[in-house]
Design a protein around this motif. Structure first.
Motif, mmCIF file in Angstrom:
data_model
loop_
_atom_site.group_PDB
_atom_site.id
_atom_site.type_symbol
_atom_site.label_atom_id
_atom_site.label_comp_id
_atom_site.label_asym_id
_atom_site.label_seq_id
_atom_site.Cartn_x
_atom_site.Cartn_y
_atom_site.Cartn_z
ATOM 1 N N ARG A 288 51.503 44.282 38.618
ATOM 2 C CA ARG A 288 50.530 43.820 37.608
ATOM 3 C C ARG A 288 49.247 44.642 37.665
ATOM 4 N NH1 ARG A 288 49.860 37.743 38.456
ATOM 5 N NH2 ARG A 288 47.842 38.191 37.498
ATOM 6 N N THR A 289 48.841 45.013 38.855
ATOM 7 C CA THR A 289 47.613 45.816 38.997
ATOM 8 C C THR A 289 47.782 47.180 38.307
ATOM 9 O OG1 THR A 289 47.272 44.724 41.117
ATOM 10 C CG2 THR A 289 45.919 46.652 40.682
ATOM 11 N N THR A 390 38.258 40.145 40.598
ATOM 12 C CA THR A 390 39.512 39.403 40.565
ATOM 13 C C THR A 390 39.663 38.679 39.234
ATOM 14 O OG1 THR A 390 39.132 39.024 42.919
ATOM 15 C CG2 THR A 390 40.860 37.724 41.892
ATOM 16 N N GLU A 391 40.889 38.607 38.739
ATOM 17 C CA GLU A 391 41.181 37.829 37.522
ATOM 18 C C GLU A 391 40.674 36.407 37.731
ATOM 19 O OE1 GLU A 391 45.396 37.914 37.069
ATOM 20 O OE2 GLU A 391 45.419 39.974 36.313
ATOM 21 N N VAL A 406 41.698 42.778 39.136
ATOM 22 C CA VAL A 406 43.011 42.787 39.801
ATOM 23 C C VAL A 406 43.462 41.329 39.966
ATOM 24 C CG1 VAL A 406 42.484 44.939 41.039
ATOM 25 C CG2 VAL A 406 42.055 42.751 42.156
ATOM 26 N N SER A 414 43.703 41.697 50.026
ATOM 27 C CA SER A 414 43.155 42.220 48.772
ATOM 28 C C SER A 414 43.062 43.741 48.728
ATOM 29 C CB SER A 414 41.777 41.602 48.498
ATOM 30 O OG SER A 414 40.849 42.073 49.451
ATOM 31 N N LEU A 417 45.536 45.658 46.685
ATOM 32 C CA LEU A 417 45.385 45.659 45.223
ATOM 33 C C LEU A 417 44.131 46.420 44.785
ATOM 34 C CD1 LEU A 417 46.345 41.963 44.362
ATOM 35 C CD2 LEU A 417 47.835 43.951 44.632
ATOM 36 N N THR A 418 43.008 46.209 45.480
ATOM 37 C CA THR A 418 41.752 46.801 44.989
ATOM 38 C C THR A 418 41.752 48.331 45.084
ATOM 39 O OG1 THR A 418 40.757 46.383 47.155
ATOM 40 C CG2 THR A 418 40.293 44.779 45.423
#
Ligand code: G6P
Length: 450
Positions: A288-289, A390-391, A406, A414, A417-418
């Motif tokens: 998704r990211t 973040t979303e 993200v 995290s 993702l970041t």
């Protein structure tokens, strides 16, 4: 070496740099890296330091340092030939960034134990007694692997309660090694061949430490010299700027933390199970990211002419700031610095004006509110803010010029993702500037000299 007297005979020797023999059908190949022989064979013999091999049409012999014949195992490469082809991607770096949902999945595969809330790490070779006796962990690495080590410090201290030090391998190896009983040294290296990291583990072992390796390349020197380890299974990384190895290194550190934390009863079953569940969902969150790519491509268009950039983060996201800055300077040659966000006021704040892009790592975590006040300080001085957040987090438009969101995940995870938006930002800026992304100037993929 080929001798005039016997041109059918080739003699090779390993000294300093890696060397292997590919065993093909009716042919032998000699190379320093397995990817070079993969198109011809999957069977390789890794030579040890000081080995000499004699190859003739009849076969090969390996002689050790003492000139005695040695049996060296034939290893099977489990790499897929497709991983060495670009496919539809413009560069290996982009291909490797996009592979991360799969590579993170490969690092996890077969290792999570849901019922016990732990990780099965057979290659680690640490008995329950060893795990119980660890009093201190020293992580050594270079470049991106050192950044993964800094993320690892937060992960391991949180999950295991063991104090962790993170060292540049090149600095560590030349300092006096303190003999601290119960020290576990963790070497992080994508290639498994970095000379400084290799010498650091030799120094650590000489000081009585056990050594485990977090390595990507199977059969590499660090993997073979360590007492045990965790292979990343991220597949060959061709782009000089490391991307998928970094996320797999963090996942391997999470697995190590889970394993030690449960063994040492620092982590109860329920917490372990929660972490296992979060790790299982990570490949989907990475996928998704990656959907953020069009936004990062557009941001790259706007910032491709920047001369400097600042990356700021806290906790596990401070090393992500360092890694984002490293990616940008490695491939786009823009000067970039990573800093702990709260340290900015002790110096770098003097650099901020309307020409300075500042990338903030601001996911939802325990320091989120503090990071926002650091953002305010930058905004007040006219800096351009790109916030990686973040979303579902509150609206940041009053502070940031751009928001990149993200998916939400536990704060300890995290960094996986970041870092992805930062990899994509560096990649697209370098492409915009016409740089040779996969072969940046002056850099090498494996640094086998000190
Ligand atoms: C070189 C590479 C970097 C890498 C570093 C450590 O400088 O260009 O991308 O992070 O070496 O490499 P290792 O293989 O030990 O992770």
């Amino acid at each position: 070496m080929i001798s005039d007297a016997d041109p059918q005979k080739i003699v090779v020797a390993r000294r300093g740099s890696p060397l292997l023999i590919g065993v093909g059908v009716g042919e032998y190949l000699v190379a320093s890296d397995a990817s070079a022989v993969l198109a011809h064979t999957r069977s390789v013999v890794y030579l040890d330091e000081g080995d000499v091999a004699v190859l003739t049409p009849e076969g090969y012999r390996v002689l050790g340092r003492d000139a005695r014949p040695q049996d060296r195992l034939v290893d099977d490469l489990d790499w897929d030939l497709d991983t060495l082809a670009l496919g539809s991607h413009a560069h290996f770096m982009l291909k490797e960034i996009c592979e991360q949902p799969e590579t993170v999945g490969h690092t996890l595969r077969g290792r999570l134990v849901g019922v016990d809330g732990t990780a099965r790490l057979n290659g680690l070779n640490l008995s329950p007694g060893h795990c119980a006796r660890i009093r201190r962990i020293v992580i050594v690495g270079c470049g991106t692997s050192w950044h993964a080590g800094l993320v690892g410090r937060c992960i391991l201290e949180e999950l295991t309660g063991i104090p962790v030090e993170v060292e540049y391998a090149s600095e560590y190896r030349y300092r006096r090694q303190l003999r601290v009983p119960g020290t576990l040294t963790v070497a992080i290296s994508q290639s498994g061949e970095t000379a400084d990291t290799l010498e650091a583990i030799r120094a650590a072992r000489a000081a009585g430490s056990m050594v485990v390796g977090l390595v990507n390349v199977v059969g590499s020197t660090i993997a073979r010299e360590a007492d045990g380890g965790i292979y990343l299974h991220a597949g060959p990384e061709i782009g000089v700027a490391s991307t998928k190895a970094f996320t797999s290194q963090i996942v391997a550190l999470l697995l190590l933390g889970l394993h030690l934390g449960r063994r040492r009863e620092q982590l109860d079953v329920e917490d372990g199970q929660r972490l296992v569940a979060a790790l299982r969902s990570l490949p989907d969150l990475v996928a998704r990211t990656l959907q953020l790519e069009p936004q990062l491509r557009e941001l790259a268009r706007q910032y491709a002419d920047a001369r400097n950039a600042l990356y700021l983060g806290r906790g596990v996201n401070f090393p992500v700031a360092l890694e984002g800055a490293l990616k940008l300077k490695e491939i786009s040659y823009i000067h970039a610095e990573g800093y702990p966000a709260a340290e900015m006021k002790h110096g770098p704040i003097a650099l901020i004006d309307e020409h300075m892009p500042v990338v903030f790592l601001a996911p939802k975590d325990q320091v989120y509110a503090k990071t926002l006040s650091n953002m305010q300080e930058v905004k007040a001085r006219g800096g351009h803010i790109i916030a990686i957040t973040t979303e579902g987090n509150g609206d940041l438009r009053h502070l940031a010029d751009h928001e990149v969101r993200v998916p939400a995940c536990p704060p300890l995870l995290s960094a996986v993702l970041t870092v992805i938006p930062l990899q994509l930002l560096a990649y697209h800026i370098a492409v915009q500037r016409g740089c040779d992304v996969d072969r940046p100037r002056n850099l090498a993929k494996s640094v086998t000299v000190e």
